[in-house]
Design a protein around this motif. Sequence first.
Motif, PDB file in Angstrom:
ATOM      1  N   CYS A  38     -28.781  -9.422 -69.736  1.00 25.63           N
ATOM      2  CA  CYS A  38     -29.797 -10.112 -70.532  1.00 25.63           C
ATOM      3  C   CYS A  38     -29.431 -11.591 -70.566  1.00 25.63           C
ATOM      4  O   CYS A  38     -28.374 -11.964 -71.076  1.00 25.63           O
ATOM      5  CB  CYS A  38     -29.832  -9.547 -71.956  1.00 25.63           C
ATOM      6  SG  CYS A  38     -30.911 -10.460 -73.089  1.00 25.63           S
ATOM      7  N   ALA A  39     -30.283 -12.433 -69.985  1.00 21.73           N
ATOM      8  CA  ALA A  39     -30.074 -13.880 -70.007  1.00 21.73           C
ATOM      9  C   ALA A  39     -31.146 -14.515 -70.888  1.00 21.73           C
ATOM     10  O   ALA A  39     -32.331 -14.215 -70.724  1.00 21.73           O
ATOM     11  CB  ALA A  39     -30.153 -14.464 -68.597  1.00 21.73           C
ATOM     12  N   ALA A  80     -24.735  -9.960 -71.977  1.00 23.18           N
ATOM     13  CA  ALA A  80     -25.690 -10.971 -72.427  1.00 23.18           C
ATOM     14  C   ALA A  80     -25.095 -12.349 -72.178  1.00 23.18           C
ATOM     15  O   ALA A  80     -23.943 -12.607 -72.531  1.00 23.18           O
ATOM     16  CB  ALA A  80     -26.001 -10.796 -73.913  1.00 23.18           C
ATOM     17  N   ILE A  81     -25.868 -13.226 -71.537  1.00 16.07           N
ATOM     18  CA  ILE A  81     -25.423 -14.586 -71.260  1.00 16.07           C
ATOM     19  C   ILE A  81     -26.506 -15.568 -71.703  1.00 16.07           C
ATOM     20  O   ILE A  81     -27.667 -15.188 -71.896  1.00 16.07           O
ATOM     21  CB  ILE A  81     -25.106 -14.803 -69.764  1.00 16.07           C
ATOM     22  CG1 ILE A  81     -26.329 -14.455 -68.893  1.00 16.07           C
ATOM     23  CG2 ILE A  81     -23.882 -13.998 -69.350  1.00 16.07           C
ATOM     24  CD1 ILE A  81     -26.141 -14.770 -67.418  1.00 16.07           C
ATOM     25  N   GLY A  95     -18.306   4.024 -77.028  1.00 22.16           N
ATOM     26  CA  GLY A  95     -19.738   4.065 -76.748  1.00 22.16           C
ATOM     27  C   GLY A  95     -20.151   3.048 -75.693  1.00 22.16           C
ATOM     28  O   GLY A  95     -19.348   2.639 -74.851  1.00 22.16           O
ATOM     29  N   ARG A  96     -21.410   2.624 -75.774  1.00 25.00           N
ATOM     30  CA  ARG A  96     -21.969   1.660 -74.807  1.00 25.00           C
ATOM     31  C   ARG A  96     -21.695   0.245 -75.317  1.00 25.00           C
ATOM     32  O   ARG A  96     -22.216  -0.157 -76.354  1.00 25.00           O
ATOM     33  CB  ARG A  96     -23.469   1.886 -74.654  1.00 25.00           C
ATOM     34  CG  ARG A  96     -23.847   3.251 -74.108  1.00 25.00           C
ATOM     35  CD  ARG A  96     -25.317   3.557 -74.340  1.00 25.00           C
ATOM     36  NE  ARG A  96     -25.625   3.580 -75.773  1.00 25.00           N
ATOM     37  CZ  ARG A  96     -26.841   3.807 -76.263  1.00 25.00           C
ATOM     38  NH1 ARG A  96     -27.847   4.050 -75.436  1.00 25.00           N
ATOM     39  NH2 ARG A  96     -27.051   3.806 -77.565  1.00 25.00           N
ATOM     40  N   VAL A  97     -20.901  -0.480 -74.562  1.00 26.83           N
ATOM     41  CA  VAL A  97     -20.450  -1.805 -74.993  1.00 26.83           C
ATOM     42  C   VAL A  97     -21.249  -2.895 -74.293  1.00 26.83           C
ATOM     43  O   VAL A  97     -21.421  -2.872 -73.067  1.00 26.83           O
ATOM     44  CB  VAL A  97     -18.947  -1.997 -74.707  1.00 26.83           C
ATOM     45  CG1 VAL A  97     -18.482  -3.366 -75.192  1.00 26.83           C
ATOM     46  CG2 VAL A  97     -18.131  -0.885 -75.370  1.00 26.83           C
ATOM     47  N   LEU A  98     -21.721  -3.846 -75.081  1.00 27.16           N
ATOM     48  CA  LEU A  98     -22.416  -5.008 -74.543  1.00 27.16           C
ATOM     49  C   LEU A  98     -21.493  -6.220 -74.640  1.00 27.16           C
ATOM     50  O   LEU A  98     -21.001  -6.546 -75.713  1.00 27.16           O
ATOM     51  CB  LEU A  98     -23.719  -5.272 -75.300  1.00 27.16           C
ATOM     52  CG  LEU A  98     -24.565  -6.413 -74.734  1.00 27.16           C
ATOM     53  CD1 LEU A  98     -26.041  -6.046 -74.754  1.00 27.16           C
ATOM     54  CD2 LEU A  98     -24.357  -7.703 -75.511  1.00 27.16           C
ATOM     55  N   ILE A  99     -21.235  -6.853 -73.511  1.00 32.22           N
ATOM     56  CA  ILE A  99     -20.361  -8.022 -73.433  1.00 32.22           C
ATOM     57  C   ILE A  99     -21.176  -9.284 -73.691  1.00 32.22           C
ATOM     58  O   ILE A  99     -22.245  -9.469 -73.099  1.00 32.22           O
ATOM     59  CB  ILE A  99     -19.689  -8.104 -72.044  1.00 32.22           C
ATOM     60  CG1 ILE A  99     -18.857  -6.840 -71.772  1.00 32.22           C
ATOM     61  CG2 ILE A  99     -18.818  -9.350 -71.929  1.00 32.22           C
ATOM     62  CD1 ILE A  99     -18.471  -6.667 -70.311  1.00 32.22           C
ATOM     63  N   ILE A 100     -20.679 -10.147 -74.568  1.00 24.95           N
ATOM     64  CA  ILE A 100     -21.354 -11.421 -74.865  1.00 24.95           C
ATOM     65  C   ILE A 100     -20.560 -12.559 -74.236  1.00 24.95           C
ATOM     66  O   ILE A 100     -19.374 -12.726 -74.520  1.00 24.95           O
ATOM     67  CB  ILE A 100     -21.441 -11.667 -76.386  1.00 24.95           C
ATOM     68  CG1 ILE A 100     -22.242 -10.564 -77.077  1.00 24.95           C
ATOM     69  CG2 ILE A 100     -22.054 -13.035 -76.663  1.00 24.95           C
ATOM     70  CD1 ILE A 100     -23.729 -10.726 -77.026  1.00 24.95           C
TER      71      ILE A 100
END
Length: 232
Positions: free
Chosen positions: A193-194, A160-161, A127-132
């Motif tokens: 996203c910061a 996201a950072i 799916g849609r992966v968000l990297i942290i």
Amino acid sequence: MVTESAQGPVRDRLAQDFVRFAVESGVLRFGEFKTKAGRMSPYFFNAGLFDDGAKMGRLAQFYAQALVASGIEFDMLFGPAYKGIPLGATVAVELARLGRNVPFAYNRKEAKDHGEGGTLVGAPLKGRVLIIDDVMSAGTAARESIALIRAAGATPHAIAIALDRQEKATENGRDVDHSAVQYVRRELGMQVCAIARLADLLRYLEADGGDPQIHAHHERVLAYRQRYGVDD
């Protein structure tokens, strides 16, 4: 869900709270620090100093709240080794506490040749992966994560950072006209996203400008932004 009209005030308040937290925790420091690009920076953000349970828990709250306020949609989290591993785990826990239970995975630097083997651990990438991650300097770590996610058949969707330094990236030792965050957005087509940006740090320092020491930090950070900063 936070409405689009409310995202600005929510983000601004969250960013100021985060900068204050980072300064009080000793994670965000002022002085003279040499960056990977060879620049002398008047501030340094070391996410490795979020080094106890209380700090990590609060940090995870900031990530989760920023993600909710951003409106970015995603199906799972990915934490790149090594700093992204505890970030991914704790943010997944905090999102679940807020009612958004999502899977998470991370990678090893070295492939394991026994047991389950491989370099990926946790939920299957799909799916849609968000990297942290903590920060982006040149975008190198982001590109490595993107390659891993795509190789697994999933979609690298967002990153996201904690802090966007809003400064020019370097390529082959030379400054370019975009930041690493802008590169990821424009060239890789991913959302970022910061929790906070350099502009938020400047607002924090300006608000506390009655203190001569804080005012001096503001002047140095502003001069740095004027020299190396990028337009939003």
